[in-house]
Enzyme design. Structure first.
Site, PDB file in Angstrom:
ATOM      1  CB  CYS A 129      -0.926   0.003   1.214  1.00 23.47           C
ATOM      2  SG  CYS A 129      -1.937  -1.467   1.293  1.00 23.47           S
ATOM      3  CG  HIS A 279      -3.435   3.120   1.697  1.00 22.34           C
ATOM      4  ND1 HIS A 279      -3.681   2.677   0.421  1.00 22.34           N
ATOM      5  CD2 HIS A 279      -3.590   2.031   2.508  1.00 22.34           C
ATOM      6  CE1 HIS A 279      -3.962   1.390   0.456  1.00 22.34           C
ATOM      7  NE2 HIS A 279      -3.922   0.965   1.715  1.00 22.34           N
ATOM      8  CG  ASN A 309      -6.730  -1.439   0.338  1.00 24.66           C
ATOM      9  OD1 ASN A 309      -6.008  -0.910  -0.498  1.00 24.66           O
ATOM     10  ND2 ASN A 309      -6.281  -1.861   1.508  1.00 24.66           N
TER      11      ASN A 309
HETATM   12  O1  UT7 Z   1      -4.021  -1.565   3.246  1.00 24.65           O
HETATM   13  C1  UT7 Z   1      -3.566  -1.827   4.546  1.00 24.65           C
HETATM   14  C2  UT7 Z   1      -4.115  -3.085   4.988  1.00 24.65           C
HETATM   15  N1  UT7 Z   1      -5.327  -3.232   5.652  1.00 24.65           N
HETATM   16  C3  UT7 Z   1      -5.830  -2.462   6.650  1.00 24.65           C
HETATM   17  O2  UT7 Z   1      -5.373  -1.409   6.943  1.00 24.65           O
HETATM   18  C4  UT7 Z   1      -7.000  -3.029   7.397  1.00 24.65           C
HETATM   19  C5  UT7 Z   1      -6.902  -2.791   8.872  1.00 24.65           C
HETATM   20  N2  UT7 Z   1      -7.940  -3.447   9.656  1.00 24.65           N
HETATM   21  C6  UT7 Z   1      -9.254  -3.201   9.502  1.00 24.65           C
HETATM   22  O3  UT7 Z   1      -9.645  -2.402   8.673  1.00 24.65           O
HETATM   23  C7  UT7 Z   1     -10.217  -3.878  10.439  1.00 24.65           C
HETATM   24  O4  UT7 Z   1      -9.508  -4.585  11.434  1.00 24.65           O
HETATM   25  C8  UT7 Z   1     -11.218  -4.821   9.712  1.00 24.65           C
HETATM   26  C9  UT7 Z   1     -12.197  -4.000   8.879  1.00 24.65           C
HETATM   27  C10 UT7 Z   1     -10.484  -5.802   8.831  1.00 24.65           C
HETATM   28  C11 UT7 Z   1     -12.009  -5.634  10.742  1.00 24.65           C
HETATM   29  O5  UT7 Z   1     -12.687  -4.787  11.620  1.00 24.65           O
HETATM   30  P1  UT7 Z   1     -12.662  -5.060  13.208  1.00 24.65           P
HETATM   31  O6  UT7 Z   1     -13.527  -4.055  13.809  1.00 24.65           O
HETATM   32  O7  UT7 Z   1     -11.217  -5.119  13.621  1.00 24.65           O
HETATM   33  O8  UT7 Z   1     -13.378  -6.472  13.313  1.00 24.65           O
HETATM   34  P2  UT7 Z   1     -12.833  -7.818  13.945  1.00 24.65           P
HETATM   35  O9  UT7 Z   1     -11.762  -8.398  13.111  1.00 24.65           O
HETATM   36  O10 UT7 Z   1     -12.577  -7.596  15.407  1.00 24.65           O
HETATM   37  O11 UT7 Z   1     -14.104  -8.730  13.831  1.00 24.65           O
HETATM   38  C12 UT7 Z   1     -15.297  -8.482  14.579  1.00 24.65           C
HETATM   39  C13 UT7 Z   1     -16.286  -9.584  14.263  1.00 24.65           C
HETATM   40  C14 UT7 Z   1     -15.695 -10.983  14.428  1.00 24.65           C
HETATM   41  O12 UT7 Z   1     -16.722 -11.819  14.897  1.00 24.65           O
HETATM   42  P3  UT7 Z   1     -16.823 -12.206  16.460  1.00 24.65           P
HETATM   43  O13 UT7 Z   1     -15.516 -12.902  16.791  1.00 24.65           O
HETATM   44  O14 UT7 Z   1     -17.000 -10.911  17.187  1.00 24.65           O
HETATM   45  O15 UT7 Z   1     -18.022 -13.107  16.526  1.00 24.65           O
HETATM   46  C15 UT7 Z   1     -15.338 -11.373  13.016  1.00 24.65           C
HETATM   47  O16 UT7 Z   1     -15.343 -12.770  12.835  1.00 24.65           O
HETATM   48  O17 UT7 Z   1     -16.697  -9.481  12.894  1.00 24.65           O
HETATM   49  C16 UT7 Z   1     -16.465 -10.737  12.247  1.00 24.65           C
HETATM   50  N3  UT7 Z   1     -16.114 -10.448  10.849  1.00 24.65           N
HETATM   51  C17 UT7 Z   1     -17.037 -10.267   9.899  1.00 24.65           C
HETATM   52  N4  UT7 Z   1     -18.385 -10.297   9.917  1.00 24.65           N
HETATM   53  C18 UT7 Z   1     -19.030 -10.043   8.763  1.00 24.65           C
HETATM   54  C19 UT7 Z   1     -14.880 -10.299  10.311  1.00 24.65           C
HETATM   55  N5  UT7 Z   1     -14.990 -10.017   8.998  1.00 24.65           N
HETATM   56  C20 UT7 Z   1     -16.320  -9.993   8.723  1.00 24.65           C
HETATM   57  C21 UT7 Z   1     -17.052  -9.747   7.536  1.00 24.65           C
HETATM   58  N6  UT7 Z   1     -18.413  -9.779   7.613  1.00 24.65           N
HETATM   59  N7  UT7 Z   1     -16.465  -9.461   6.373  1.00 24.65           N
END
Ligand code: UT7
Length: 352
Positions: A129, A279, A309
């Site tokens: 990125c 980004h 992204n």
């Molecule tokens: O380009 C640079 C690279 N990338 C980034 O900068 C991304 C950085 N990270 C993020 O943007 C965020 O961490 C995410 C958007 C990927 C995830 O958001 P989060 O608020 O950190 O969610 P989480 O990973 O803590 O997940 C919360 C819940 C989990 O379920 P439980 O364990 O609470 O039951 C996940 O399993 O959401 C679930 N989950 C989803 N649910 C529906 C994870 N992905 C999804 C999904 N749809 N796509």
């Protein structure tokens, strides 16, 4: 004094739009099924990331990263009022190269019709990125030393082929889209210290390398490819893996720090700068950076809603998007901050 000017800008996204709603029904070949393939939904994706849709290449097996790069490059070269043959160096940033080797820049060179014994220099850079700003810093140095005079910098990504369309892969899969952005830079003789590229600084912290990665193969192993690609449950090496929360926190911290360092180093304030182009990984990351770096919110440009992204492409794609909308104008001063896998990050200040 020689300074580096941005001579042209262009971008490209494929025609197919995949909404959050449709995404949940796509199989591994991006064909819509009647049953949900992934447990996800529009609300989760919008609330957590700000993404509403992304663009995908046709699933006919004919598109590679260099094809997207070519479309953006042709537009940037035309915008600079140049011909492909005028380019004397190509710098291509991607994390989704056409093949393992050679690098994708040489495929782009051929597709632009400028290969052959007199062919220009071609560099591939793998800074994910942050690739566009790493490329800009490299090009700025090349121009200032007089080595090259018409450098094409392209960020191009074909993500849709390497995402895991299942509930296991959903945390990464919902975030990424296909697209490319390009600029052409060249020398300008001027004493104006606020012309062209004013500042670039890029950094990396390898301790975060395995917080966001895609192995595909592991060269330390013999054989270095040791999974059956069809047994998706048994292998993970062919899919991207991310420690989302850690990446999120580091992105906010590093992009805020890089933005503040850019202002301190140049003595500029937000009164001098027209636009903040971060980004586009997550709208919430960008909102947090705007908050912590005290950036006027109306100066922040985001395009993640429309494209997801697109990794190395996001910065030129966002600039070109708002240029075509008439918001970004010729001569505007942009501060860009980026963060990505590696970890890598950086900031740049440049006039478009
Ligand atoms: O380009 C640079 C690279 N990338 C980034 O900068 C991304 C950085 N990270 C993020 O943007 C965020 O961490 C995410 C958007 C990927 C995830 O958001 P989060 O608020 O950190 O969610 P989480 O990973 O803590 O997940 C919360 C819940 C989990 O379920 P439980 O364990 O609470 O039951 C996940 O399993 O959401 C679930 N989950 C989803 N649910 C529906 C994870 N992905 C999804 C999904 N749809 N796509």
């Amino acid at each position: 004094m020689i300074r580096t000017s941005i001579l042209g800008i262009g971008s490209y996204v494929p025609d197919r739009i995949v909404t959050n709603e449709e995404l949940a029904y796509l199989d591994q070949k991006h064909v819509r099924q009647t049953e949900k393939q992934t447990e996800t939904n529009d609300e989760w994706i919008r609330v957590r990331s700000g993404i509403e849709q992304r663009h995908y290449v046709p699933n006919d097996g004919k598109w590679a990263c260099s094809d997207l790069a070519k479309e953006a490059a042709v537009r940037a070269i035309a915008d600079a009022k140049l011909q492909p043959k005028d380019i004397d160096c190509i710098i291509l940033a991607t994390l989704s190269p056409d093949i393992h080797f050679p690098g994708t820049a040489v495929f782009l060179q051929s597709k632009l019709g400028i290969d052959g014994e007199e062919g220009c220099a071609c560099y591939d850079i793998r800074q994910q990125c942050s690739g566009f700003l790493y490329g800009l810093q490299m090009a700025d140095s090349f121009v200032k030393t007089g080595l090259y005079k018409r450098i094409l910098i392209v960020g191009s990504e074909l993500h849709s082929h390497s995402l895991e369309y299942s509930t296991r892969g959903r945390d990464v899969m919902v975030l990424f889209g296909d697209g490319a952005g390009a600029i052409v830079v060249g020398p300008q003789e001027t004493n104006d210290e606020r012309a062209g590229v004013l500042y670039t600084k890029v950094q990396a912290d390898g301790s975060g390398a395995l917080d966001l990665y895609l192995k595909c193969f592991d060269i330390a192993k013999v054989p270095y490819l040791d999974y059956d690609a069809n047994k998706t449950e048994e292998n993970r090496d062919m899919w991207p893996t991310m420690n989302g929360k850690k990446v999120f926190l580091h992105a906010v911290r590093c992009m805020t720090m890089a933005t503040n360092q850019a202002l301190a180093a140049t003595g500029l304030t937000w009164k001098d700068i027209d636009w903040f182009v971060p980004h586009q990984a997550n709208l919430r990351i960008n909102e947090a950076v705007v908050h912590y770096a005290e950036i006027p919110p109306e100066k922040a440009l985001n395009s993640i809603m429309f494209y997801g992204n697109t990794t190395a492409a996001t910065v030129p794609l966002t600039i070109d998007h708002y240029r075509r909308e008439g918001k970004v104008k010729k001569g505007d001063l942009i501060l860009s901050a980026v963060f990505g896998a590696g970890f890598t990050w950086g900031a740049g200040i440049f006039r478009v």
